[in-house]
Design an enzyme around this catalytic site. Structure first.
Site, mmCIF file in Angstrom:
data_model
loop_
_atom_site.group_PDB
_atom_site.id
_atom_site.type_symbol
_atom_site.label_atom_id
_atom_site.label_comp_id
_atom_site.label_asym_id
_atom_site.label_seq_id
_atom_site.Cartn_x
_atom_site.Cartn_y
_atom_site.Cartn_z
ATOM 1 N N GLY A 240 31.375 -106.616 -23.773
ATOM 2 C CA GLY A 240 32.806 -106.513 -24.002
ATOM 3 C C GLY A 240 33.472 -107.793 -24.453
ATOM 4 C CD GLU A 281 24.630 -102.488 -21.678
ATOM 5 O OE1 GLU A 281 25.821 -102.156 -21.818
ATOM 6 O OE2 GLU A 281 23.794 -101.771 -21.148
ATOM 7 N N PRO A 282 25.686 -107.205 -25.524
ATOM 8 C CG PRO A 282 25.112 -109.285 -26.432
ATOM 9 C CD PRO A 282 24.783 -108.344 -25.298
ATOM 10 N N GLY A 283 27.484 -106.218 -28.431
ATOM 11 C CA GLY A 283 27.398 -105.590 -29.746
ATOM 12 C C GLY A 283 28.243 -106.389 -30.717
ATOM 13 N NE ARG A 284 34.600 -105.933 -30.203
ATOM 14 C CZ ARG A 284 35.171 -104.864 -30.764
ATOM 15 N NH1 ARG A 284 35.589 -104.937 -32.011
ATOM 16 N NH2 ARG A 284 35.354 -103.746 -30.086
ATOM 17 C CE1 TYR A 323 38.801 -97.622 -31.016
ATOM 18 C CE2 TYR A 323 37.919 -98.972 -32.785
ATOM 19 C CZ TYR A 323 37.748 -97.995 -31.823
ATOM 20 O OH TYR A 323 36.520 -97.418 -31.668
ATOM 21 C CB CYS A 350 44.896 -88.502 -49.349
ATOM 22 S SG CYS A 350 46.316 -87.478 -49.533
ATOM 23 C CD GLU A 351 44.684 -88.934 -43.092
ATOM 24 O OE1 GLU A 351 45.575 -89.090 -42.230
ATOM 25 O OE2 GLU A 351 43.855 -88.015 -43.079
ATOM 26 C CE1 TYR A 379 31.035 -100.461 -31.541
ATOM 27 C CE2 TYR A 379 31.997 -102.650 -31.468
ATOM 28 C CZ TYR A 379 31.183 -101.684 -30.913
ATOM 29 O OH TYR A 379 30.511 -101.955 -29.759
HETATM 30 C C1 LIG Z 1 29.838 -100.282 -26.816
HETATM 31 C C2 LIG Z 1 29.031 -100.705 -25.695
HETATM 32 C C3 LIG Z 1 28.571 -102.023 -25.609
HETATM 33 C C4 LIG Z 1 28.933 -103.077 -26.622
HETATM 34 O O1 LIG Z 1 30.228 -103.520 -26.483
HETATM 35 P P1 LIG Z 1 30.784 -104.722 -27.378
HETATM 36 O O2 LIG Z 1 32.187 -104.840 -26.986
HETATM 37 O O3 LIG Z 1 30.594 -104.330 -28.804
HETATM 38 O O4 LIG Z 1 30.000 -105.932 -27.064
HETATM 39 C C5 LIG Z 1 27.763 -102.350 -24.567
HETATM 40 N N1 LIG Z 1 27.409 -101.454 -23.619
HETATM 41 C C6 LIG Z 1 27.842 -100.188 -23.657
HETATM 42 C C7 LIG Z 1 27.422 -99.242 -22.604
HETATM 43 C C8 LIG Z 1 28.659 -99.763 -24.682
HETATM 44 O O5 LIG Z 1 29.103 -98.506 -24.725
#
Ligand SMILES: *Cc1c(COP(=O)(O)O)cnc(C)c1O
Length: 426
Positions: A240, A281-284, A323, A350-351, A379
């Site tokens: 997060g 679990e970093p994504g962003r 968002y 078209c929005e 994302y």
């Molecule tokens: C989306 C998600 C993440 C990644 O979150 P980021 O804010 O992108 O780092 C990690 N764990 C779970 C369970 C998620 O759903």
């Protein structure tokens, strides 16, 4: 030459990504175009892992599931947090070790649970109902499945409500007051092995206090569950960590996060005499700032606002519409010219909600200019669509100043992919 954002450069008025002129990229591959800087992904990953040397980093595949990105992260040694059969399939195929994968999801299908059992990955179980289904499938195949429960820790981070996932009212996880009972039940099932606990409080969080609160709540649970005789191998604290989309906003770094939560975690673990591994679990953080979306100006008009019409909209980047997200924009071929006017960058969909950026000070914009939308690697493509009959844009990967198309442009025929006419309309 000057640098922006750590890895982007401006030279001769042009924006360079990974040492490559963005205008040359548009000439070669067309517009719109996602440009991914491989080195930036590696650097982000290493910065995160460096801040948490003893933790396992499971990349959240949903942020960007481009196969080359998964392969890069697999080579870096990352694990994966997957949320569907499709993401699990991609992660395994990319070479991510199955013992470093956590299969998440609040509403997994039977098919997905069977696939999890077959592959032997860890499952983050979201309900007691799911636990029972999983136990039955495990029994059928004679396997023992390592699980964690996803707990809803009831922590409210200051972020957009759609991406706050750990509120008491959220659809994710098992409520705090029911979690002990769930572990007790899991422990009694001979095909289930509870090996960890999992939570994830939300996304794009720009302060560390909610993470500290969450860590404390998780360690409270570890303590209580330990009394049931369950020894955790891991505590998955989710992710997060936000990034500074607004370039002047302060954002905690992975090191700031580590400085905030590791002392709490370690002190409490030591007091209990327990030493579970941390999973994050970093994504962003890993992929967002490594990608720039380049989009060409079709028209400029003075109306209620100065509108700049570009060829990418929420079909390619839904975050602003979904968002109210801010993405920094600049004019890629006038990147070092002075700002002169306020512009609103509108997509072609078209929005009326198809606005990529509102009221931005930019140099004078003309038809044919190229707008760069920054921080589109998380994302972005992964939430794209063909809405409005628009084939998706290609993705190009920059590696040591060389370019490679890692996802081809969809063409008009792709709008018909998988469709069939019924006989009476042939
Ligand atoms: C989306 C998600 C993440 C990644 O979150 P980021 O804010 O992108 O780092 C990690 N764990 C779970 C369970 C998620 O759903």
């Amino acid at each position: 030459m000057f640098k922006i954002d750590g890895h982007l450069e401006v030279y001769n008025h042009h924006l360079f990504v990974g040492g490559v002129d963005s205008l040359e990229l548009i000439k070669e591959y067309g517009s719109p175009l996602f440009v991914i800087n491989e080195q930036r992904i590696r650097d982000n990953y290493r910065r995160y892992q460096g801040a948490f040397p003893d933790a396992d980093i499971y990349y959240a595949v949903k942020a960007n599931s481009n196969f080359s990105i998964l392969r890069i992260l697999a080579r870096e040694g990352a694990g994966a947090d997957v949320f569907s059969e499709g993401e699990l399939y991609l992660a395994l195929l990319a070479g991510i070790r199955k013992d470093k994968i956590l299969f998440n999801g609040n509403s997994k299908t039977d098919h997905e649970l069977k696939y999890a059992v077959e592959t032997g990955v860890k499952v983050s179980v979201d309900s007691v109902d799911e636990l029972k289904t999983l136990a039955a499938f495990a029994k059928e195949s004679g396997k023992t499945i390592p699980i964690a429960f996803r707990v809803n820790p009831d922590v409210s981070p200051k972020t957009h409500p759609k991406i706050a996932t750990g509120l008491a009212t959220s659809k994710f996880g098992i409520p705090l007051e029911k979690i002990i009972e769930a572990y007790d039940m899991a422990q009694k099932l001979d095909t289930i092995e509870p090996v960890g606990i999992h939570c994830h409080i939300g996304s794009q969080i720009l302060e560390t206090t909610p993470f500290v609160e969450m860590t404390n709540k998780m360690m409270d649970l570890v303590e209580q569950i330990d009394r049931l005789g369950i020894k955790f191998e891991f505590v998955d604290l989710g992710s997060g960590l936000g990034i500074p989309y607004k370039k002047d906003e302060p954002a905690p770094t992975p090191q700031d996060l580590a400085d905030a939560i590791l002392p709490v975690f370690n002190e409490r673990a030591n007091a209990m005499g327990l030493h579970p591994r941390i999973i994050l679990e970093p994504g962003r953080y890993i992929t967002a700032d490594a990608t720039v979306l380049l989009t060409t100006v079709n028209m400029v008009k003075e109306a209620h606002k100065n509108f700049v019409g570009v060829d990418a909209g929420f079909n390619l980047l839904v975050r602003p519409a979904m968002y109210d997200s801010y993405h920094h924009v600049l004019v890629a071929n006038k990147a070092d010219l002075n700002s002169e006017r306020l512009y609103t960058i509108a997509g072609p969909v078209c929005e009326s909600g198809d606005i990529l950026a509102s009221d931005r000070e930019l140099p004078v914009v003309e038809k044919g200019d190229v707008v760069a939308v920054l921080d589109t690697g998380a994302y972005g493509f992964s939430m794209s669509s063909q809405y409005n009959g628009r084939p998706r844009a290609p993705e190009v990967l920059i590696t040591q100043r060389k370019t490679c198309i890692v996802r081809e442009h969809e063409n008009i025929d792709d709008l018909l992919t998988k469709q069939r006419l019924p006989p009476h309309l042939l």
